[in-house]
Design an enzyme around this catalytic site. Structure first.
Site, PDB file in Angstrom:
ATOM      1  N   CYS A  50       9.045   3.956   6.136  1.00  0.00           N
ATOM      2  CA  CYS A  50       9.559   3.197   7.279  1.00  0.00           C
ATOM      3  C   CYS A  50       8.984   1.783   7.304  1.00  0.00           C
ATOM      4  CB  CYS A  50       9.250   3.941   8.583  1.00  0.00           C
ATOM      5  SG  CYS A  50       7.484   4.138   8.916  1.00  0.00           S
ATOM      6  N   ALA A  53       5.322   1.485   7.708  1.00  0.00           N
ATOM      7  CA  ALA A  53       4.609   1.732   6.446  1.00  0.00           C
ATOM      8  C   ALA A  53       4.554   0.468   5.598  1.00  0.00           C
ATOM      9  CB  ALA A  53       5.277   2.869   5.672  1.00  0.00           C
ATOM     10  N   ARG A  84      -3.957   4.220   0.018  1.00  0.00           N
ATOM     11  CA  ARG A  84      -3.512   3.239  -0.979  1.00  0.00           C
ATOM     12  C   ARG A  84      -4.724   2.417  -1.401  1.00  0.00           C
ATOM     13  NH1 ARG A  84      -1.058  -2.181  -0.118  1.00  0.00           N
ATOM     14  NH2 ARG A  84       0.438  -2.628  -1.763  1.00  0.00           N
ATOM     15  N   HIS A 179       7.641  -5.404   5.102  1.00  0.00           N
ATOM     16  CA  HIS A 179       7.017  -6.482   4.325  1.00  0.00           C
ATOM     17  C   HIS A 179       7.407  -7.830   4.934  1.00  0.00           C
ATOM     18  CE1 HIS A 179       7.897  -3.514   0.789  1.00  0.00           C
ATOM     19  NE2 HIS A 179       6.819  -3.143   1.443  1.00  0.00           N
TER      20      HIS A 179
END
Lengths: 474, 481
Positions: A50, A53, A84, A179
């Protein structure tokens, strides 16, 4: 390629294409370019995440000295915490996650006051943090919390930047939207808010590298050896103060051209900073990146010297792997650009990409795949689990490069696998990282376990205690 | 003096809990051929999937309805109908769980009504088993999703005994293990087999989430409780639930709806809790506890004796799910260690009372917190000079910072291999845990010579060796800082 699993979802074939005669031949026969960056078909077993995220996990998360605060219920913060490896020279951002922990009564009565309390409390607990990043979620967006207003109040209260990201999960069609929001928000709220004291003739920013497993340690010394000075990394191993002076660099060197071109564009428009797109993986493309930056600053000779010195060290090591990897066929499935970044690198190892896929790539990503891949390569956008299974079973690649979620599927089908998202070992970037990459690929493909397992595998034993109707065909 | 409190801080720092959908997803994996559709944003499916994959190291498939901005305005009905159709036609599952999310709950989608609509518009789906489970992240924790799933399952699928069959049963026991690992499920099945008891496990993901390498790869993973077994579970002779907070409610639902007597027990970790479990099974079925199980019990007692010089009095911090923490607390006390700090993320007064009663019974002096997080745990570890902590991988930062061992149990274990295959339940599980704890203690000591330890230095000895005993047989607090 006509997927058997898509008989009941024929619209998926618009996301499938083969490179034929240098052109994109879409598998629904429409003659259009491969479809991408559109809404996922519900229930198709997508791998996509999503918007939250993309913003919290990818762009904002690597910033090493801020309190990473999720405004929402617990799950979003728990699942985005520490998985991550966007490493830095400090690990505060990896070790800690903060969340306003919205419960039912907060949802009914609003969470603004709670968010303000949370920011102040978190700052009290970690007074050395240099700021707070607040990420919005579905819940807090839907109930209409004004997180931006709370951020302003909190900033006054704690005297540090408090940045609010409107990255609620339901926005956009994939994490790609997150992003974009991350870029815009950091640019608007932080970039240009401080000045650089010292000047330097060859300053650059590394844009769109997240320092996965310390990737930056492989290529930053090369730029520095040429005479460049790195001002800001966006956003691997970066501090808030470095983001503030990002506008002071003379050139933006853009690596991930999906998640970070936005900020390079904005910086060019507002400050006139030019940018160059580069690939920082593989021998040829890493060399090209150094040459591109060298020619921008008139440091061509310095670039050539660095390339020559490094290649002399690395090439023999890479050559040693080539006979073991020659002719191997690869399926690369990454979030976005790595699907095309690595085509040349794999060729340098003697391997050929036979299928390339992205989770959230846009048209420009597929154009770059088309440009770099050989004729006959399968391209697939936002592939789902049944499609991945079918690719692995019909194309039978020698290697699948993807992420954790796909690893065990690949293992169950007997296809060697390397984790391209978070790397099996790493780093994989630069010249020296490529040796790690080649070694991991070699380990995956040439491990002796495959011979044993493939020879020894048997069908599923039929259980007598389970009624045959229920286990039929499974 | 044991204190039970609730963490007062508003901000959660390093939570020790995930959210509800993952519980329903995990439980669904325990039904053969079943699939979950998560009705919400894509992240609500992808995040838990990724988390489960990191723990089990198996492929995990969860569908999503991929809700977007448009659906937040017009509702997610069309997306859910399309997802149901696609999963139904493409996968041919045996059953579908639809779990809700913050998003679908807040926009007010009526999931049961949409499922009914799917049934009526779809010729052969009339009797197809589908379950709607409420799992918004803002209510409860990951265990809430598991518990809600079990209760919905108990209401929806078991067939009622009618007429003269009401007083008959199928001679089987429904076992609801709760949130455990495949290794635990195998141990529980072994115990049942030892006692010659036929059972229906609700639900059994031992093999679906710890599968094998087969050629060809099966369409659905082998294993899992079948829908036929679940339909039959309404005729069982008893339901035994091994976690009060996951499945206790479903066990009572079986009792009220299907007249299947409910036994809700503490999680069978350690001696007393395993005794209780086996005695209950024996009482319910009339079957004896086997000789093999008796010998395992004796081996556990033997191991308590053989390790007490290494472990006695060491201070232990425990975090995780409520039933797990309660079981572990009793067990480390049985080992002669001193459970000092226990936290859970669940907000439960009942758990606090149970823990207080446990401390009173055993003469323990603990600091217990509900709705707490790992940052608070870290503070307490420092405050009490805790010697070792027990919990999932997310607490490794505490262990690293304080240079104390982390004994890995629970979910998720993502930084070690194979823990999902291990078992901590039953006598054998207790022996495994005892070995693991003792070896962690020994590896922190300087050297082991002739079955005795020598500490590296006086510095180590000050913290690691037992301080003077207090009257109740437990060590006096040495509060550091």
């Amino acid at each position: 390629m006509q997927f058997k699993c898509n008989e009941t979802i024929p619209e998926r074939q618009a996301h499938v294409a083969i490179k034929v005669g240098g052109q994109c031949a879409r598998s629904d026969g429409s003659g259009c370019f491969i479809e991408s960056n559109t809404a996922t078909t519900p229930g198709d077993m997508t791998e996509r995440g999503c918007t939250y995220a993309g913003c919290r996990g990818v762009v904002g998360g690597p910033v090493k000295d801020v309190i990473q605060m999720t405004h929402g219920p617990i799950g979003c913060a728990f699942f985005s915490w520490g998985y991550r490896p966007h490493l830095a020279d400090d690990d505060f951002h990896m070790k800690y996650t903060f969340v306003s922990d919205m419960d039912e009564s907060n949802v009914v009565f609003g969470g603004e006051k709670k968010l303000l309390d949370c920011i102040i409390e978190a700052n009290n607990e970690f007074p050395d943090a240099k700021g707070v990043f607040v990420y919005n979620t579905c819940t807090t967006a839907l109930i209409g919390d004004d997180g931006g207003e709370v951020a302003k109040l909190a900033q006054e209260a704690i005297g540090k930047p408090v940045i609010f990201f409107e990255c609620e999960g339901f926005r956009g069609v994939s994490q790609s939207e997150g992003h974009h929001i991350g870029n815009e928000t950091i640019f608007k709220e932080l970039v240009g808010s401080a000045d650089l004291v010292e000047d330097h003739p060859y300053t650059i920013n590394i844009v769109g590298d997240y320092n996965i497993k310390h990737d930056e340690k492989t290529f930053e010394p090369l730029f520095e050896a040429m005479g460049c000075k790195i001002i800001t990394r966006f956003t691997g191993n970066v501090s808030v103060d470095e983001l503030k002076v990002m506008h002071k660099a003379k050139l933006n060197v853009v690596h991930c051209q999906r998640s970070a071109t936005y900020i390079a564009d904005m910086q060019q428009t507002k400050y006139g900073t030019p940018y160059v797109n580069v690939t920082l993986w593989g021998l040829k493309e890493m060399s090209d990146a150094l040459r591109t930056v060298g020619s921008f600053f008139g440091l061509e000779a310095e670039a050539e010297r660095v390339i020559e010195t490094e290649l002399a060290k690395i090439k023999p090591q890479i050559e040693a792997f080539k006979p073991r990897l020659q002719g191997k066929r690869v399926f690369v499935y990454q979030g976005g650009p790595r699907a095309w970044h690595w085509i040349e690198l794999l060729r340098e190892l003697g391997m050929e990409v036979v299928a390339a896929a992205t989770t959230f790539g846009h048209q420009d990503d597929y154009e770059k795949i088309l440009d770099r891949a050989s004729d006959g390569t399968l391209m697939i956008d936002n592939p789902n689990a049944p499609e991945i299974i079918e690719i692995l079973q019909t194309l039978k690649p020698d290697l699948f490069i993807s992420g954790n979620k796909e690893r065990y599927l690949s293992h169950k089908l007997g296809v060697p696998f390397v984790n391209g998202h978070t790397y099996d070992t790493g780093p994989y970037a630069g010249f020296s990282g490529m040796v790690n990459f080649a070694r991991d690929i070699d380990k995956a493909i040439n491990s002796t376990i495959w011979k044993l397992v493939r020879a020894q595998a048997r069908p599923v034993p039929v259980s007598v205690s389970v009624s045959s109707t229920e286990e039929e065909d499974f | 003096m044991t204190t039970v409190g609730k963490q007062e801080r508003s901000v959660a720092i390093n939570p020790t809990r995930a959210c509800a959908p993952i519980g329903a997803m995990l439980a669904t994996y325990g039904i053969h051929g079943a699939l979950t559709i998560n009705h919400g944003s894509q992240g609500c499916a992808t995040y838990p999937r990724h988390q489960m994959t990191r723990h089990f190291r198996e492929p995990v498939e969860i569908a999503t309805t991929s809700l977007t901005e448009k659906t937040t305005v017009y509702g997610g009905r069309e997306n859910l109908l399309e997802a149901l159709k696609n999963i139904y036609e493409r996968y041919h599952p045996t059953m579908i769980t639809v779990c809700s999310t913050c998003l679908s709950e807040t926009i007010g989608d009526d999931i049961p009504a949409i499922i009914d609509e799917f049934r009526t518009t779809y010729a052969d789906a009339e009797d197809f088993p589908m379950l709607s489970v409420h799992t918004p992240s803002y209510v409860g924790t990951h265990i809430t999703g598991f518990d809600n799933f079990l209760d919905e399952l108990a209401r929806a699928f078991p067939e009622k005994r009618r007429g003269s069959r009401v007083r008959q049963n199928n001679g089987k026991v429904n076992l609801i293990p709760g949130w455990v690992n495949p290794g635990d499920l195998r141990e529980l099945k072994y115990i049942l087999k030892e006692m010659a008891i036929e059972s229906i496990i609700l639900t059994d993901y031992a093999d679906t989430l710890d599968g094998g390498y087969y050629d060809p790869k099966p369409h659905f993973p082998k294993g899992g409780t079948t829908m036929a077994q679940i339909r039959e579970s309404g005729s069982s002779m008893a339901t035994v639930a091994l976690q009060k907070h996951i499945g206790g409610r479903a066990a009572r639902t079986y009792e009220t709806r299907y007249h299947v007597p409910a036994y809700v027990l503490p999680m069978p970790i350690g001696l007393a809790n395993t005794d209780k479990f086996l005695e209950t099974l024996s009482d319910v079925t009339g079957n004896p506890i086997s000789e093999e199980l008796e010998m395992e019990r004796a081996r556990l007692l033997d191991a308590f004796v053989d390790t007490h010089m290494f472990n006695s009095g060491l201070k232990v911090g425990i975090y995780g799910d409520p039933d797990l923490v309660e079981g572990l607390t009793r067990f480390v006390a049985e080992m002669g260690m001193e459970p000092k700090v226990a936290i859970t993320a669940t907000e439960s007064e009942a758990w606090g009372k149970d823990m207080k009663a446990l401390c009173d019974e055993l003469g323990l002096n603990m600091n217990i917190l509900t709705r707490s997080d790992l940052h608070e745990m870290h503070k307490l570890v420092k405050k009490y000079g805790i010697d070792l902590i027990i919990g999932h991988s997310k607490g490794k930062f505490i262990a690293d910072a304080e240079k104390i061992p982390l004994i890995r149990v629970g979910f998720p274990i993502e930084d070690r291999f194979g823990y999902h295959r291990r078992s901590i339940v039953g006598y054998k599980g207790a022996l495994y845990l005892l070995d693991e704890i003792t070896n962690a203690v020994l590896s922190r000591r300087g050297s082991v010579v002739s079955n005795t330890v020598m500490d590296k230095s006086f510095e180590v000895a000050k913290t690691a060796i037992l301080p003077a005993f207090s009257k109740n047989g437990h060590s006096i607090d040495v509060i550091q800082n």
